[in-house]
Motif scaffolding. Structure first.
Motif, mmCIF file in Angstrom:
data_model
loop_
_atom_site.group_PDB
_atom_site.id
_atom_site.type_symbol
_atom_site.label_atom_id
_atom_site.label_comp_id
_atom_site.label_asym_id
_atom_site.label_seq_id
_atom_site.Cartn_x
_atom_site.Cartn_y
_atom_site.Cartn_z
ATOM 1 N N TRP A 154 -27.048 113.412 -24.563
ATOM 2 C CA TRP A 154 -25.733 114.171 -25.122
ATOM 3 C C TRP A 154 -26.203 114.362 -26.764
ATOM 4 O O TRP A 154 -26.224 113.501 -27.198
ATOM 5 C CB TRP A 154 -24.397 113.889 -24.996
ATOM 6 C CG TRP A 154 -24.104 113.912 -23.401
ATOM 7 C CD1 TRP A 154 -24.139 112.740 -22.613
ATOM 8 C CD2 TRP A 154 -23.975 114.855 -22.301
ATOM 9 N NE1 TRP A 154 -24.155 113.008 -21.156
ATOM 10 C CE2 TRP A 154 -23.812 114.489 -21.140
ATOM 11 C CE3 TRP A 154 -23.889 116.271 -22.758
ATOM 12 C CZ2 TRP A 154 -23.593 115.235 -20.147
ATOM 13 C CZ3 TRP A 154 -23.392 117.175 -21.757
ATOM 14 C CH2 TRP A 154 -23.369 116.561 -20.491
ATOM 15 N N PRO A 155 -25.728 115.711 -27.298
ATOM 16 C CA PRO A 155 -25.848 115.629 -28.797
ATOM 17 C C PRO A 155 -24.741 114.821 -29.298
ATOM 18 O O PRO A 155 -23.546 114.636 -28.822
ATOM 19 C CB PRO A 155 -25.691 117.210 -28.828
ATOM 20 C CG PRO A 155 -24.967 117.530 -27.641
ATOM 21 C CD PRO A 155 -25.311 116.620 -26.689
ATOM 22 N N SER A 156 -24.860 114.699 -30.680
ATOM 23 C CA SER A 156 -23.820 113.923 -31.459
ATOM 24 C C SER A 156 -22.764 114.795 -31.551
ATOM 25 O O SER A 156 -21.612 114.003 -31.554
ATOM 26 C CB SER A 156 -24.459 113.627 -32.680
ATOM 27 O OG SER A 156 -24.754 115.006 -33.666
ATOM 28 N N TRP A 157 -22.772 116.119 -31.430
ATOM 29 C CA TRP A 157 -21.187 116.664 -31.642
ATOM 30 C C TRP A 157 -20.650 116.972 -30.259
ATOM 31 O O TRP A 157 -19.389 117.366 -30.360
ATOM 32 C CB TRP A 157 -21.570 118.170 -32.094
ATOM 33 C CG TRP A 157 -22.406 119.142 -31.598
ATOM 34 C CD1 TRP A 157 -21.920 119.864 -30.532
ATOM 35 C CD2 TRP A 157 -23.871 119.316 -31.521
ATOM 36 N NE1 TRP A 157 -22.940 120.407 -29.948
ATOM 37 C CE2 TRP A 157 -24.139 120.117 -30.520
ATOM 38 C CE3 TRP A 157 -24.870 118.600 -32.135
ATOM 39 C CZ2 TRP A 157 -25.288 120.658 -30.190
ATOM 40 C CZ3 TRP A 157 -26.008 119.248 -31.843
ATOM 41 C CH2 TRP A 157 -26.425 120.135 -30.912
ATOM 42 N N HIS A 166 -25.841 112.659 -15.622
ATOM 43 C CA HIS A 166 -26.797 111.569 -16.243
ATOM 44 C C HIS A 166 -27.835 112.613 -16.794
ATOM 45 O O HIS A 166 -28.458 113.610 -16.159
ATOM 46 C CB HIS A 166 -27.517 110.797 -15.468
ATOM 47 C CG HIS A 166 -28.615 109.779 -16.194
ATOM 48 N ND1 HIS A 166 -28.294 109.305 -17.272
ATOM 49 C CD2 HIS A 166 -29.937 109.570 -15.586
ATOM 50 C CE1 HIS A 166 -29.572 108.670 -17.397
ATOM 51 N NE2 HIS A 166 -30.210 108.971 -16.562
ATOM 52 N N LEU A 167 -28.223 112.547 -18.218
ATOM 53 C CA LEU A 167 -29.382 113.399 -18.521
ATOM 54 C C LEU A 167 -30.461 112.400 -19.024
ATOM 55 O O LEU A 167 -30.440 111.679 -19.820
ATOM 56 C CB LEU A 167 -28.789 113.914 -19.941
ATOM 57 C CG LEU A 167 -27.697 114.840 -19.911
ATOM 58 C CD1 LEU A 167 -27.288 115.365 -21.381
ATOM 59 C CD2 LEU A 167 -27.935 115.985 -18.908
ATOM 60 N N PRO A 168 -31.658 112.397 -18.129
ATOM 61 C CA PRO A 168 -32.710 111.542 -18.211
ATOM 62 C C PRO A 168 -33.473 111.593 -19.032
ATOM 63 O O PRO A 168 -33.855 112.787 -19.648
ATOM 64 C CB PRO A 168 -33.011 111.623 -16.799
ATOM 65 C CG PRO A 168 -33.108 113.081 -16.406
ATOM 66 C CD PRO A 168 -31.627 113.657 -16.990
ATOM 67 N N SER A 169 -34.294 110.806 -19.509
ATOM 68 C CA SER A 169 -35.499 110.669 -20.281
ATOM 69 C C SER A 169 -36.434 111.215 -19.405
ATOM 70 O O SER A 169 -36.519 111.176 -18.300
ATOM 71 C CB SER A 169 -35.723 108.992 -20.939
ATOM 72 O OG SER A 169 -36.250 108.485 -19.759
ATOM 73 N N ARG A 206 -31.140 118.512 -31.732
ATOM 74 C CA ARG A 206 -30.722 118.216 -30.250
ATOM 75 C C ARG A 206 -32.057 117.744 -29.868
ATOM 76 O O ARG A 206 -32.999 118.339 -29.996
ATOM 77 C CB ARG A 206 -30.089 119.389 -29.306
ATOM 78 C CG ARG A 206 -29.932 118.852 -27.962
ATOM 79 C CD ARG A 206 -28.917 119.320 -27.245
ATOM 80 N NE ARG A 206 -28.328 118.543 -26.144
ATOM 81 C CZ ARG A 206 -27.611 119.150 -25.370
ATOM 82 N NH1 ARG A 206 -26.953 120.087 -25.336
ATOM 83 N NH2 ARG A 206 -27.252 118.273 -24.061
ATOM 84 N N THR A 207 -31.931 116.596 -28.802
ATOM 85 C CA THR A 207 -33.268 116.256 -28.239
ATOM 86 C C THR A 207 -33.413 116.385 -26.890
ATOM 87 O O THR A 207 -32.524 116.670 -26.026
ATOM 88 C CB THR A 207 -33.284 114.512 -28.305
ATOM 89 O OG1 THR A 207 -33.343 114.394 -29.560
ATOM 90 C CG2 THR A 207 -34.631 114.186 -27.687
ATOM 91 N N ASP A 208 -34.503 117.175 -26.550
ATOM 92 C CA ASP A 208 -34.737 117.742 -24.989
ATOM 93 C C ASP A 208 -36.036 116.663 -24.570
ATOM 94 O O ASP A 208 -36.863 116.059 -25.243
ATOM 95 C CB ASP A 208 -35.112 119.010 -25.071
ATOM 96 C CG ASP A 208 -34.045 119.917 -25.421
ATOM 97 O OD1 ASP A 208 -32.867 119.384 -25.015
ATOM 98 O OD2 ASP A 208 -33.958 121.098 -25.829
#
Length: 216
Positions: A154-157, A166-169, A206-208
């Motif tokens: 999830w993004p910092s904001w 769950h947002l997986p690596s 944001r990291t994808d």
């Protein structure tokens, strides 16, 4: 071209209600531009048959069709599919896209494809994502590619607004696919940062994650 059927659907679920409502909130939910990673990784491939999972308003499917792909594009939302079909007609590629409604945890498009693309297949409603992506891998024809793009955390904001999602690596994505190493080659398994606007209109990072695999 197959156009969405707007008759009463006995398979309609809470997930359908959620996504139809989401798309009905405005005339356009997404940018209308094809996903950047799809463009980057697919531009050099020879066009064939493509499957677009969770196609939304159809930007990726239209982009692929314009470049010579025959596209099967699926989404849970009839509202999104209607809108996507209009965009394809406006772009002059209506005959190159087959729009299909599927709740992917229950039904899945038939056939084999030279490209299967899953772009940000996340949902706050019930979604057996790992099972769907394993089914997606089985739909890839020999010599074809599987491209899975998603959010990596999830993004910092927006700290974990949906704890059940769950947002997986990318490493977790590859592991969950359970691919036969003798039958598949992992071409990309990596995270990358991109600039995204926060709800306040400020730019933030944001990291994808990207997984690209080729079936031998």
């Amino acid at each position: 071209m197959t156009t969405p059927d707007n008759t009463q659907d006995p398979t309609r679920t809470d997930s359908t209600e959620f996504w139809d409502g989401r798309y009905a909130e405005s005339d356009r939910v997404w940018s209308g531009e094809a996903n950047v990673v799809l463009v980057r990784e697919v531009a050099g491939l020879t066009p064939g048959r493509a499957l677009d999972l969770g196609c939304g308003e159809g930007a990726d499917a239209v982009w692929l069709a314009r470049r010579g792909w025959r596209v099967t594009a699926t989404d849970i939302s009839r509202v999104a599919l209607d809108r996507a079909a209009r965009h394809a007609a406006e772009a002059g590629v209506a005959d190159r896209v087959d729009w299909q409604r599927h709740e992917l945890g229950k039904t899945f498009p038939e056939g084999e494809f030279d490209l299967v693309s899953s772009q940000f297949l996340h949902s706050p409603t019930e979604l057996p994502r790992e099972e769907i992506l394993r089914r997606a891998a089985r739909a890839v024809a020999p010599g074809g590619h599987l491209l899975v793009e998603g959010h990596s955390g999830w993004p910092s904001w927006q700290p974990n607004p949906h704890p059940e999602v769950h947002l997986p690596s990318p490493q977790e994505v590859v592991e969950s696919l359970r691919l036969d190493e003798d039958a598949w080659e992992i071409l990309i398994c990596a995270e990358h940062d991109r600039v995204q606007l926060t709800p306040d209109g400020e730019e933030a990072i944001r990291t994808d994650s990207t997984v690209l695999a080729r079936r031998r």
